[in-house]
Design a protein around this motif. Structure first.
Motif, PDB file in Angstrom:
ATOM      1  N   PHE A  20      -7.363  -6.693  12.226  1.00  0.00           N
ATOM      2  CA  PHE A  20      -8.274  -7.735  11.750  1.00  0.00           C
ATOM      3  C   PHE A  20      -9.683  -7.138  11.753  1.00  0.00           C
ATOM      4  O   PHE A  20     -10.125  -6.579  12.763  1.00  0.00           O
ATOM      5  CB  PHE A  20      -8.273  -8.941  12.695  1.00  0.00           C
ATOM      6  N   THR A  21     -10.372  -7.238  10.639  1.00  0.00           N
ATOM      7  CA  THR A  21     -11.775  -6.812  10.599  1.00  0.00           C
ATOM      8  C   THR A  21     -12.617  -8.009  10.170  1.00  0.00           C
ATOM      9  O   THR A  21     -12.231  -8.755   9.266  1.00  0.00           O
ATOM     10  CB  THR A  21     -11.981  -5.638   9.613  1.00  0.00           C
ATOM     11  N   PHE A  22     -13.725  -8.197  10.863  1.00  0.00           N
ATOM     12  CA  PHE A  22     -14.614  -9.339  10.585  1.00  0.00           C
ATOM     13  C   PHE A  22     -16.016  -8.803  10.317  1.00  0.00           C
ATOM     14  O   PHE A  22     -16.544  -8.007  11.102  1.00  0.00           O
ATOM     15  CB  PHE A  22     -14.662 -10.282  11.788  1.00  0.00           C
ATOM     16  N   ASP A  23     -16.610  -9.245   9.224  1.00  0.00           N
ATOM     17  CA  ASP A  23     -17.951  -8.775   8.872  1.00  0.00           C
ATOM     18  C   ASP A  23     -19.024  -9.757   9.356  1.00  0.00           C
ATOM     19  O   ASP A  23     -18.840 -10.977   9.278  1.00  0.00           O
ATOM     20  CB  ASP A  23     -18.083  -8.604   7.352  1.00  0.00           C
ATOM     21  N   GLY A  24     -20.135  -9.195   9.831  1.00  0.00           N
ATOM     22  CA  GLY A  24     -21.342  -9.968  10.140  1.00  0.00           C
ATOM     23  C   GLY A  24     -22.407  -9.471   9.169  1.00  0.00           C
ATOM     24  O   GLY A  24     -23.024  -8.438   9.405  1.00  0.00           O
ATOM     25  N   CYS A  25     -22.585 -10.183   8.069  1.00  0.00           N
ATOM     26  CA  CYS A  25     -23.344  -9.649   6.928  1.00  0.00           C
ATOM     27  C   CYS A  25     -24.859  -9.681   7.152  1.00  0.00           C
ATOM     28  O   CYS A  25     -25.567  -8.765   6.766  1.00  0.00           O
ATOM     29  CB  CYS A  25     -22.984 -10.425   5.675  1.00  0.00           C
ATOM     30  N   GLY A  26     -25.359 -10.747   7.734  1.00  0.00           N
ATOM     31  CA  GLY A  26     -26.803 -10.852   7.956  1.00  0.00           C
ATOM     32  C   GLY A  26     -27.546 -11.284   6.704  1.00  0.00           C
ATOM     33  O   GLY A  26     -26.959 -11.461   5.634  1.00  0.00           O
ATOM     34  N   GLY A  27     -28.848 -11.490   6.864  1.00  0.00           N
ATOM     35  CA  GLY A  27     -29.661 -11.953   5.737  1.00  0.00           C
ATOM     36  C   GLY A  27     -29.737 -13.473   5.691  1.00  0.00           C
ATOM     37  O   GLY A  27     -29.124 -14.166   6.507  1.00  0.00           O
ATOM     38  N   LYS A  28     -30.480 -13.960   4.734  1.00  0.00           N
ATOM     39  CA  LYS A  28     -30.816 -15.389   4.655  1.00  0.00           C
ATOM     40  C   LYS A  28     -29.590 -16.318   4.785  1.00  0.00           C
ATOM     41  O   LYS A  28     -29.621 -17.295   5.513  1.00  0.00           O
ATOM     42  CB  LYS A  28     -31.531 -15.667   3.320  1.00  0.00           C
ATOM     43  N   ASN A  29     -28.498 -15.978   4.105  1.00  0.00           N
ATOM     44  CA  ASN A  29     -27.317 -16.835   4.166  1.00  0.00           C
ATOM     45  C   ASN A  29     -26.186 -16.212   4.969  1.00  0.00           C
ATOM     46  O   ASN A  29     -25.030 -16.607   4.816  1.00  0.00           O
ATOM     47  CB  ASN A  29     -26.830 -17.138   2.748  1.00  0.00           C
ATOM     48  N   VAL A  51     -21.012  -4.912  11.456  1.00  0.00           N
ATOM     49  CA  VAL A  51     -22.281  -5.648  11.519  1.00  0.00           C
ATOM     50  C   VAL A  51     -23.401  -4.908  10.792  1.00  0.00           C
ATOM     51  O   VAL A  51     -23.507  -3.685  10.867  1.00  0.00           O
ATOM     52  CB  VAL A  51     -22.723  -5.905  12.984  1.00  0.00           C
ATOM     53  N   SER A  52     -24.224  -5.675  10.111  1.00  0.00           N
ATOM     54  CA  SER A  52     -25.390  -5.082   9.445  1.00  0.00           C
ATOM     55  C   SER A  52     -26.561  -5.073  10.424  1.00  0.00           C
ATOM     56  O   SER A  52     -26.562  -5.792  11.433  1.00  0.00           O
ATOM     57  CB  SER A  52     -25.764  -5.889   8.200  1.00  0.00           C
ATOM     58  N   GLY A  53     -27.585  -4.266  10.104  1.00  0.00           N
ATOM     59  CA  GLY A  53     -28.796  -4.249  10.920  1.00  0.00           C
ATOM     60  C   GLY A  53     -29.468  -5.613  10.947  1.00  0.00           C
ATOM     61  O   GLY A  53     -30.015  -6.031  11.971  1.00  0.00           O
ATOM     62  N   LYS A  54     -29.401  -6.316   9.817  1.00  0.00           N
ATOM     63  CA  LYS A  54     -30.013  -7.653   9.758  1.00  0.00           C
ATOM     64  C   LYS A  54     -29.299  -8.635  10.694  1.00  0.00           C
ATOM     65  O   LYS A  54     -29.924  -9.449  11.346  1.00  0.00           O
ATOM     66  CB  LYS A  54     -29.946  -8.188   8.320  1.00  0.00           C
ATOM     67  N   TRP A  55     -27.964  -8.538  10.714  1.00  0.00           N
ATOM     68  CA  TRP A  55     -27.214  -9.452  11.584  1.00  0.00           C
ATOM     69  C   TRP A  55     -27.524  -9.149  13.057  1.00  0.00           C
ATOM     70  O   TRP A  55     -27.703 -10.064  13.863  1.00  0.00           O
ATOM     71  CB  TRP A  55     -25.699  -9.365  11.310  1.00  0.00           C
ATOM     72  N   ILE A  56     -27.610  -7.884  13.375  1.00  0.00           N
ATOM     73  CA  ILE A  56     -27.937  -7.494  14.757  1.00  0.00           C
ATOM     74  C   ILE A  56     -29.292  -8.096  15.155  1.00  0.00           C
ATOM     75  O   ILE A  56     -29.427  -8.711  16.228  1.00  0.00           O
ATOM     76  CB  ILE A  56     -27.992  -5.957  14.905  1.00  0.00           C
ATOM     77  N   ASP A  57     -30.298  -7.938  14.298  1.00  0.00           N
ATOM     78  CA  ASP A  57     -31.648  -8.429  14.624  1.00  0.00           C
ATOM     79  C   ASP A  57     -31.660  -9.946  14.835  1.00  0.00           C
ATOM     80  O   ASP A  57     -32.378 -10.455  15.684  1.00  0.00           O
ATOM     81  CB  ASP A  57     -32.641  -8.063  13.500  1.00  0.00           C
ATOM     82  N   ALA A  58     -30.855 -10.657  14.043  1.00  0.00           N
ATOM     83  CA  ALA A  58     -30.856 -12.122  14.122  1.00  0.00           C
ATOM     84  C   ALA A  58     -30.014 -12.653  15.284  1.00  0.00           C
ATOM     85  O   ALA A  58     -30.116 -13.833  15.637  1.00  0.00           O
ATOM     86  CB  ALA A  58     -30.351 -12.705  12.801  1.00  0.00           C
ATOM     87  N   ASN A  59     -29.167 -11.785  15.853  1.00  0.00           N
ATOM     88  CA  ASN A  59     -28.211 -12.253  16.888  1.00  0.00           C
ATOM     89  C   ASN A  59     -28.149 -11.268  18.046  1.00  0.00           C
ATOM     90  O   ASN A  59     -27.066 -10.929  18.527  1.00  0.00           O
ATOM     91  CB  ASN A  59     -26.805 -12.359  16.278  1.00  0.00           C
ATOM     92  N   PHE A  60     -29.310 -10.828  18.501  1.00  0.00           N
ATOM     93  CA  PHE A  60     -29.324  -9.674  19.392  1.00  0.00           C
ATOM     94  C   PHE A  60     -28.513  -9.883  20.684  1.00  0.00           C
ATOM     95  O   PHE A  60     -27.724  -9.020  21.079  1.00  0.00           O
ATOM     96  CB  PHE A  60     -30.765  -9.261  19.724  1.00  0.00           C
ATOM     97  N   THR A  61     -28.677 -11.020  21.322  1.00  0.00           N
ATOM     98  CA  THR A  61     -27.954 -11.257  22.582  1.00  0.00           C
ATOM     99  C   THR A  61     -26.447 -11.340  22.347  1.00  0.00           C
ATOM    100  O   THR A  61     -25.661 -10.739  23.091  1.00  0.00           O
ATOM    101  CB  THR A  61     -28.461 -12.555  23.255  1.00  0.00           C
ATOM    102  N   SER A  62     -26.061 -12.065  21.309  1.00  0.00           N
ATOM    103  CA  SER A  62     -24.630 -12.159  20.989  1.00  0.00           C
ATOM    104  C   SER A  62     -24.075 -10.778  20.674  1.00  0.00           C
ATOM    105  O   SER A  62     -22.957 -10.429  21.070  1.00  0.00           O
ATOM    106  CB  SER A  62     -24.399 -13.069  19.783  1.00  0.00           C
ATOM    107  N   PHE A  63     -24.873  -9.992  19.943  1.00  0.00           N
ATOM    108  CA  PHE A  63     -24.424  -8.642  19.587  1.00  0.00           C
ATOM    109  C   PHE A  63     -24.183  -7.800  20.840  1.00  0.00           C
ATOM    110  O   PHE A  63     -23.156  -7.123  20.961  1.00  0.00           O
ATOM    111  CB  PHE A  63     -25.453  -7.960  18.674  1.00  0.00           C
ATOM    112  N   LEU A  64     -25.117  -7.870  21.780  1.00  0.00           N
ATOM    113  CA  LEU A  64     -24.959  -7.106  23.026  1.00  0.00           C
ATOM    114  C   LEU A  64     -23.692  -7.526  23.757  1.00  0.00           C
ATOM    115  O   LEU A  64     -22.930  -6.688  24.235  1.00  0.00           O
ATOM    116  CB  LEU A  64     -26.159  -7.346  23.936  1.00  0.00           C
TER     117      LEU A  64
END
Ligand SMILES: [Zn+2]
Length: 263
Positions: free
Chosen positions: A47-56, A79-92
């Protein structure tokens, strides 16, 4: 900024000059240099799940991730860099959960092109320089935050040209597409349609593409049925980085040559 460091800039300069006169080659989801299956004949699937990031695309489907965690379903998260920036704690937190493998979905979630192609309304990188940053800067970002060196890259929408796929290969990164399209990203797709797409098309070695950045989509609801059903059929869920991957044309070639597939 990592991508302002000398070693990064030197590598970038070398790659940019190497590809200065390159032709983009074919454009698509399954071009040369892109893998879409696990090389196995056992009932392993990913299973692969994408975290795209960005406005939507900055959401976080916590219900889905909690479900995977509670059911002990390993998964690969792109995960994209944008998704990481928007969800930093969850990403960690995700990166510290040994159930999950973190991989690269591009710095700015652009489709990967050396000449500005686009797909599904998403603008591509405009040249070699930007394509290099899209792949390599996000790989470095993930490594700097988590300590894990991502070995796979999936372009936004999975569209990529052959020059970018070759460039990624030279950077030691395998480009991954998918074999089974869950369809969770198609607007208003019901859980039952996602279930059917996955259950009907899954076979040994399948890489299934889904998303974990849209809690309002029906991915979590569908996984409730998909996971027990596939387990009942004897499938074992794996992360990508424990395996070699292969493309469908190379697999057909190997089967024709050996009379049977490898592994
Ligand atoms: Zn995406």
């Amino acid at each position: 900024m990592l991508n302002k460091e000398t070693s990064y800039l030197e590598l970038k300069k070398k790659v940019v000059s190497e590809y200065a006169h390159a032709s983009p080659g074919h454009w698509g989801e399954f071009v040369n240099g892109v893998d879409e299956e696990i090389l196995t004949q056992r009932k392993y699937i990913a299973f692969t799940f994408d975290g795209c990031g960005g406005k939507n695309g900055n959401g976080f489907d916590k219900e889905l991730i909690d479900f995977l965690h509670n059911e002990k379903v390993p998964a690969t998260l792109f995960v994209s860099g944008k998704w990481i920036d928007a969800n930093f704690t969850s990403f960690l937190n995700l990166s510290r959960d040994t159930l999950f493998e973190i991989e690269n979905h591009g710095l700015n979630h652009k489709v990967c092109s050396i000449d500005g192609e686009s797909a599904y309304g998403i603008q591509g990188t405009k040249d070699v320089e930007e394509a290099f940053d899209e792949i390599e800067a996000n790989a470095l970002k993930i490594k700097a935050i988590t300590g894990y060196n991502p070995c796979y890259y999936r372009s936004a929408t999975t569209f990529i040209d052959e020059a970018c796929a070759r460039m990624a290969g030279e950077l030691g990164i395998t480009v991954v597409s998918f074999e089974v399209l869950s369809g969770d990203a198609v607007p208003f797709t019901s859980a039952s349609v996602i279930e059917e797409n996955v259950l009907r098309n899954t076979k040994p070695g399948a890489i299934i593409i889904m998303h974990f950045n849209h809690p309002e989509w029906n991915t979590y609801e569908a996984m409730h049925k998909i996971v027990p059903e596939l387990r009942h059929l004897g499938y074992v869920f794996v992360r990508l980085n424990a395996f070699k991957l292969i493309s469908a044309p190379r697999k057909r070639g190997a089967v024709a040559q050996n009379g049977k597939g490898r592994g």
